[in-house]
Design an enzyme around this catalytic site. Sequence first.
Site, PDB file in Angstrom:
ATOM      1  CE  LYS A   5       2.531   2.080 -41.535  1.00 56.88           C
ATOM      2  NZ  LYS A   5       1.570   2.819 -40.702  1.00 56.88           N
ATOM      3  CG  ASN A  42       7.674   1.677 -40.762  1.00 54.87           C
ATOM      4  OD1 ASN A  42       8.559   2.413 -40.367  1.00 54.87           O
ATOM      5  ND2 ASN A  42       6.446   1.714 -40.278  1.00 54.87           N
ATOM      6  CG  HIS A  63       2.448  10.317 -38.508  1.00 54.91           C
ATOM      7  ND1 HIS A  63       3.106   9.803 -37.411  1.00 54.91           N
ATOM      8  CD2 HIS A  63       2.057   9.257 -39.259  1.00 54.91           C
ATOM      9  CE1 HIS A  63       3.119   8.483 -37.490  1.00 54.91           C
ATOM     10  NE2 HIS A  63       2.477   8.120 -38.590  1.00 54.91           N
TER      11      HIS A  63
END
Length: 266
Positions: free
Chosen positions: A38, A61, A108
């Site tokens: 990302k 982010n 996650h």
Amino acid sequence: MELVQNFRRRGATFTGELELAYRFCHKPIVAITGTNGKTTTTQLIEMMLNDGGVRTMACGNIGMPFSEAISLQANIDVFTVEVSSFQLETISRFHPKVAVWLNFTPDHLDRYPSLQEYHRAKLRIFEQQGKGDFAVVNAQDSLPSLKAQRISFSAYNEAADLVCRENVIHFRGDPILHLGETRLAGLHNTENLMAALGVAHALGIEWDAAIPGLRRYRLLPHRCENVGEVDGVTFINDSKATNLDALVKALESAPRPVVSHCWWQR
């Protein structure tokens, strides 16, 4: 995530920072999500757009919060926003003009009760898109039907819109960028470059304007970073590889036999 779901069952609503910032945003948004890559792709897009004459700022982010960046929107043409699954959990109207889906791998699972829950959170990036929007997506990943116009990329799937043949990225059959002109290595970074080029196409930017920024981009520290050579051995710091897929991609990008050393603190 479980706490949010419990409150929602009781009728509570949540507005996260990403959603709140969007409600004050008056410029188009390129939003980037994925398990890995990302930040690299967000920065590639930022440099590509700015060098190509489209004023943008990387936020979300990646560092500067989106809610802070919108205070500068008078000098911005389009926002480049890195978004995580955590941020996407609490959106309701967030609507990117271009949504980028880089990849999806297990991660996650300390937050999500299952891989499917993690996947559902990521998919929310496409929720508000319509026929006039674009989804730049990895052709290898299984995605539902999307309302947006789909632009696909893959370093492995020849049926994608953006593919790599003999170290040259092609778009629908036309050669666009030779990888030797860039400072990036590995198939994972090839796909990051493809995703950026997909954004350029979605925004109507000519290849000649898009490519200079991609050629100029250098990776941030800790991402396959060459830190030196001793007695013919090259030492690479890839400490930002925080899951197995990221590690595999880094190892695949190494041109010579590799000795991997992992360190962690109990």
